[in-house]
Design a protein around this motif. Structure first.
Motif, short mmCIF file in Angstrom:
data_model
loop_
_atom_site.label_atom_id
_atom_site.label_comp_id
_atom_site.label_asym_id
_atom_site.label_seq_id
_atom_site.Cartn_x
_atom_site.Cartn_y
_atom_site.Cartn_z
N UNK A 86 0.86 -1.18 0.00
CA UNK A 86 0.00 0.00 0.00
C UNK A 86 0.90 1.24 0.00
N UNK A 87 0.35 2.37 -0.36
CA UNK A 87 1.12 3.61 -0.32
C UNK A 87 0.24 4.74 0.19
N UNK A 88 0.01 4.72 1.49
CA UNK A 88 -0.84 5.72 2.14
C UNK A 88 -0.01 6.75 2.91
N UNK A 89 1.26 6.90 2.49
CA UNK A 89 2.16 7.90 3.08
C UNK A 89 2.32 7.69 4.58
N UNK A 90 2.47 6.44 4.98
CA UNK A 90 2.67 6.12 6.39
C UNK A 90 4.05 6.56 6.85
N UNK A 91 4.15 6.96 8.09
CA UNK A 91 5.43 7.35 8.68
C UNK A 91 6.10 6.20 9.41
N UNK A 92 5.34 5.13 9.65
CA UNK A 92 5.89 3.93 10.28
C UNK A 92 5.41 2.72 9.50
N UNK A 93 6.08 1.59 9.69
CA UNK A 93 5.69 0.36 9.00
C UNK A 93 4.42 -0.20 9.63
N UNK A 94 3.47 -0.54 8.77
CA UNK A 94 2.19 -1.08 9.24
C UNK A 94 1.90 -2.38 8.50
N UNK A 95 1.65 -3.45 9.27
CA UNK A 95 1.33 -4.76 8.70
C UNK A 95 0.06 -5.27 9.34
N UNK A 96 -0.91 -5.67 8.51
CA UNK A 96 -2.17 -6.18 9.03
C UNK A 96 -2.63 -7.37 8.21
N UNK A 97 -3.27 -8.36 8.84
CA UNK A 97 -3.69 -9.57 8.12
C UNK A 97 -4.85 -9.30 7.18
N UNK A 98 -4.92 -10.10 6.11
CA UNK A 98 -6.01 -10.02 5.15
C UNK A 98 -6.77 -11.34 5.15
N UNK A 99 -8.07 -11.25 4.97
CA UNK A 99 -8.88 -12.45 4.82
C UNK A 99 -8.59 -13.10 3.48
N UNK A 100 -9.01 -14.35 3.31
CA UNK A 100 -8.84 -15.04 2.03
C UNK A 100 -9.54 -14.29 0.91
N UNK A 101 -10.72 -13.73 1.21
CA UNK A 101 -11.47 -12.98 0.19
C UNK A 101 -10.71 -11.73 -0.23
N UNK A 102 -10.18 -10.97 0.73
CA UNK A 102 -9.42 -9.77 0.40
C UNK A 102 -8.12 -10.13 -0.32
N UNK A 103 -7.51 -11.23 0.09
CA UNK A 103 -6.30 -11.67 -0.59
C UNK A 103 -6.59 -12.00 -2.05
N UNK A 104 -7.69 -12.69 -2.31
CA UNK A 104 -8.06 -13.05 -3.68
C UNK A 104 -8.27 -11.80 -4.54
N UNK A 105 -8.90 -10.79 -3.97
CA UNK A 105 -9.12 -9.54 -4.70
C UNK A 105 -7.78 -8.91 -5.08
N UNK A 106 -6.83 -8.92 -4.14
CA UNK A 106 -5.52 -8.33 -4.41
C UNK A 106 -4.75 -9.13 -5.45
N UNK A 107 -4.82 -10.45 -5.39
CA UNK A 107 -4.16 -11.26 -6.42
C UNK A 107 -4.75 -10.95 -7.80
N UNK A 108 -6.07 -10.81 -7.85
CA UNK A 108 -6.73 -10.53 -9.13
C UNK A 108 -6.29 -9.18 -9.69
#
Length: 286
Positions: free
Chosen positions: A205-227
């Protein structure tokens, strides 16, 4: 898949309506895709045409006069072949990957999101890269495996100036295509040339974060991102889309996926890298 080159052309012949067009950031046409009786034609107006023979799994290139071999190879490796692979049940995705403790850790995102920068940062610090921008999986068997791609990383000039280790092999421009430079693997930019089982994927992602941010994705959200980040040659072919989505659903179900945002600041890359390593070390595979 075999690539052969015909005699060079002085100009490209007229073509009918395309089924898909890719454009550059300023709006000019980068490439067009057309259906043919035996497959598809990919036309790069400034460089060449590639005919994909779906039946015989062959690709024939007709370059324009003055277009160099490096440019043709770049087009084939980074655009034509990834698009064609999906026709044969092996879809590819926009992403880089590095080896961590014998496993592949992947960074997926559209152009400009920092995939190559992250791969270079890891590769110059003891974690070999497997891919710069073209993820190809072996899905048969009990575990997913990532196949290595070409042993080079393509970066923009600011990355080249800031991150290239002293003593590494000289970078070369990527043909006549753009302002990126290709950094070959070396003792300073380490490369893994064998398939590795998959640990996890980070969608950038590129939301101009000032620190590193990591969050889990559901299988459905992961599939959307792969697509969103897949190479798809024909968006009008429902059978092709169905097969590709089936594989994407399998990928999403079989590997942990996370959203990754981080500051786009070269000085902070060591901290970003350590945050990623701490996080992925908690994966069961690692």
């Amino acid at each position: 898949m075999k690539l052969s080159i015909k005699n060079k052309l002085s100009s490209l012949p007229p073509a009918g309506p395309s089924i898909q067009t890719w454009t550059r950031p300023e709006g000019s046409v980068w490439a067009d895709c057309y259906r043919t009786p035996h497959g598809y034609r990919l036309r790069y107006p400034a460089f060449a045409e590639f005919e994909i023979d779906r039946d015989n799994q062959q690709i024939v290139c007709s370059p324009l006069d003055g277009v160099g071999e490096d440019t043709i190879q770049h087009l084939y490796t980074n655009h034509v072949r990834p698009l064609a692979m999906g026709l044969f049940g092996r879809p590819m995705f926009h992403g880089s990957a590095v080896e961590v403790d014998g496993y592949a850790v992947m960074f997926v995102g559209v152009s400009g999101m920092g995939k190559s920068t992250l791969a270079l940062s890891f590769a110059t610090n003891g974690f070999p890269f497997l891919s710069d921008d073209g993820l190809l999986f072996e899905t048969d068997g009990p575990s997913l495996e990532l196949q290595p791609s070409a042993p080079a990383i393509r970066v923009w000039h600011d990355v080249l100036d800031t991150m290239t280790p002293s003593g590494s092999a000289d970078a070369s421009s990527v043909g006549e295509i753009n302002e990126k430079y290709s950094l070959p693997a070396s003792s300073q930019i380490t490369y893994c040339d064998t398939p590795k089982p998959v640990a996890c994927v980070y969608f950038l992602q590129d939301n101009h974060m000032q620190t590193t941010s990591i969050s889990p994705l559901s299988s459905a959200d992961s599939a959307v991102n792969w697509l969103k980040n897949s190479f798809l040659i024909d968006p009008t072919d429902q059978d092709l889309i169905s097969r590709q989505f089936s594989l994407i659903s399998d990928l999403a179900a079989r590997m942990p996926a996370y959203s990754l945002d981080y500051p786009r600041d070269f000085a902070q890359l060591p901290g970003v890298r350590q945050s990623i390593l701490r996080h992925c070390s908690t994966e069961p595979a690692l």
